[in-house]
Design a protein around this motif. Structure first.
Motif, PDB file in Angstrom:
ATOM      1  N   ARG A 108       0.818  -1.219   0.000  1.00 30.84           N
ATOM      2  CA  ARG A 108       0.000   0.000   0.000  1.00 30.84           C
ATOM      3  C   ARG A 108       0.848   1.264   0.000  1.00 30.84           C
ATOM      4  O   ARG A 108       0.415   2.323   0.446  1.00 30.84           O
ATOM      5  N   ARG A 109       2.064   1.180  -0.531  1.00 31.33           N
ATOM      6  CA  ARG A 109       2.922   2.357  -0.630  1.00 31.33           C
ATOM      7  C   ARG A 109       2.827   2.934  -2.036  1.00 31.33           C
ATOM      8  O   ARG A 109       2.843   2.181  -3.021  1.00 31.33           O
ATOM      9  N   PRO A 110       2.732   4.263  -2.155  1.00 27.93           N
ATOM     10  CA  PRO A 110       2.663   4.873  -3.492  1.00 27.93           C
ATOM     11  C   PRO A 110       3.920   4.580  -4.295  1.00 27.93           C
ATOM     12  O   PRO A 110       5.042   4.610  -3.777  1.00 27.93           O
ATOM     13  N   VAL A 111       3.751   4.265  -5.563  1.00 23.92           N
ATOM     14  CA  VAL A 111       4.869   4.014  -6.485  1.00 23.92           C
ATOM     15  C   VAL A 111       5.180   5.324  -7.202  1.00 23.92           C
ATOM     16  O   VAL A 111       4.311   5.950  -7.786  1.00 23.92           O
ATOM     17  N   ARG A 112       6.440   5.748  -7.149  1.00 22.23           N
ATOM     18  CA  ARG A 112       6.811   7.049  -7.694  1.00 22.23           C
ATOM     19  C   ARG A 112       7.119   7.006  -9.191  1.00 22.23           C
ATOM     20  O   ARG A 112       7.068   8.026  -9.871  1.00 22.23           O
ATOM     21  N   GLY A 113       7.433   5.830  -9.701  1.00 24.01           N
ATOM     22  CA  GLY A 113       7.739   5.714 -11.121  1.00 24.01           C
ATOM     23  C   GLY A 113       6.608   5.066 -11.892  1.00 24.01           C
ATOM     24  O   GLY A 113       5.432   5.378 -11.685  1.00 24.01           O
ATOM     25  N   LEU A 114       6.953   4.155 -12.792  1.00 22.99           N
ATOM     26  CA  LEU A 114       5.977   3.379 -13.551  1.00 22.99           C
ATOM     27  C   LEU A 114       6.251   1.893 -13.334  1.00 22.99           C
ATOM     28  O   LEU A 114       7.393   1.507 -13.083  1.00 22.99           O
ATOM     29  N   PRO A 115       5.230   1.057 -13.414  1.00 14.79           N
ATOM     30  CA  PRO A 115       5.452  -0.383 -13.216  1.00 14.79           C
ATOM     31  C   PRO A 115       6.500  -0.924 -14.181  1.00 14.79           C
ATOM     32  O   PRO A 115       6.490  -0.616 -15.368  1.00 14.79           O
ATOM     33  N   ASN A 116       7.382  -1.754 -13.638  1.00 18.21           N
ATOM     34  CA  ASN A 116       8.480  -2.302 -14.440  1.00 18.21           C
ATOM     35  C   ASN A 116       7.975  -3.128 -15.609  1.00 18.21           C
ATOM     36  O   ASN A 116       8.563  -3.131 -16.688  1.00 18.21           O
TER      37      ASN A 116
END
Length: 326
Positions: A108-116
């Motif tokens: 449940r942590r925000p992802v700062r980039g884009l999914p790999n």
């Protein structure tokens, strides 16, 4: 601004039916147009766009792909922002959508980039990432010295993901920070045209290229009209002299010229009016202007040394007189 609107209008009409392409585009649009919010203790996903058609299309894509129904809201223009804005918001099911699109990780942590899995996808997926990002926060300027295709990024990590996607397509892009906002920029004219084509803006790419060619022709005519300018005349004489010496050097050395020096000489002859910096951009792989200058110096020195040893006229002998150049 008008050019950007034309590009976005064309991209809004691009409809690729493949699920993986639609997921890539929608995920990028959500990432670059908004992000996550907390509403009444619940995770909400929101994207803010500047075109009603794009908002409706985004809402439809979210409903069809992920099975949740977004809310659409009209945002009145404020002093900080000109023009209408539209919000696509998902509150019920927002956390599930955030996980599915990679905006939240498994903790449940925000992802700062884009999914790999998106940034390592195929060419169509990578183009869809750029299409979604451009629709969300992109702009393109008219051809000229400061021409650029520019995307404002929500984070440095998102910018680096976009740069990586561009490189995997074969297009050079760079990340920089402008007034505290990370931005990804494509500056080379051919690269801008290639990115417009990759994203699906075929008509806009053609129009942009025609505009560029007209400006180059106009600039060439202006240079000829003002050719009596002393500095321009000296530059022309220097270019003629440099090309003449390079031609003579390649003639003296024949098949004995090293490949990297021959490449530099061929670049000089193929782009006679280009600066050293521009020659470096034409090289494959690209070179710095110092590297190009150094290789040309070594080519001339090697040829002059051979000419002296064999009693032949050196490279300077090929330089025409100023009267001939004039």
């Amino acid at each position: 601004m008008a050019l950007t609107k034309d590009v976005k209008a064309e991209l809004i009409a691009v409809r690729d039916p493949r699920p993986n392409v639609r997921v890539a585009e929608t995920t990028a649009l959500l990432r670059f147009a908004g992000g996550l919010h907390s509403i009444a203790g619940r995770v909400a996903v929101e994207a803010e766009v500047d075109d009603r058609r794009l908002a409706i299309r985004t809402a439809r894509d979210i409903a069809e792909i992920y099975g949740v129904r977004p809310e659409l809201a009209h945002i009145q223009a404020s002093g900080a922002r000109e023009g209408e804005r539209f919000a696509v918001r998902v509150v019920n099911g927002g956390e599930t959508l955030a996980r599915q699109t990679g905006l939240l990780d498994n903790r449940r942590r925000p992802v700062r980039g884009l999914p790999n899995k998106l940034t390592t996808g195929n060419r169509d997926d990578l183009a869809a990432i750029w299409r979604g990002a451009f629709l969300a926060a992109g702009s393109v300027s008219e051809p000229g010295r400061s021409a650029s295709l520019d995307i404002a990024c929500p984070s440095g990590e998102a910018g680096m993901a976009l740069v990586g996607a561009a490189h995997r397509i074969g297009i050079q892009a760079k990340q920089r920070e402008v007034r505290g906002v990370p931005r990804v920029v494509v500056r080379d004219a051919e690269a801008i045209r290639a990115m417009l084509l990759a994203m699906g803006a075929v008509q806009a790419a053609s129009s942009w290229d025609e505009m560029r060619q007209r400006r180059e022709v106009r600039a060439g005519v202006n240079r000829l009209v003002n050719f009596d300018d002393a500095n321009l005349r000296r530059s022309a004489q220097a270019a003629v002299a440099a090309c003449a010496r390079v031609e003579r050097a390649l003639e003296i050395l024949g098949d004995d010229v090293p490949d990297h020096l021959k490449q530099a000489g061929d670049l000089r002859l193929a782009h006679r009016d280009a600066s050293l910096d521009e020659l470096g951009h034409h090289a494959d792989p690209p070179l710095t202007k110092d590297a190009v200058a150094g290789r040309i110096r070594r080519l001339l020195a090697m040829a002059d040394k051979r000419a002296t040893a064999e009693g032949l006229p050196g490279t300077e002998s090929a330089v025409p007189t100023q009267e001939t150049v004039a």
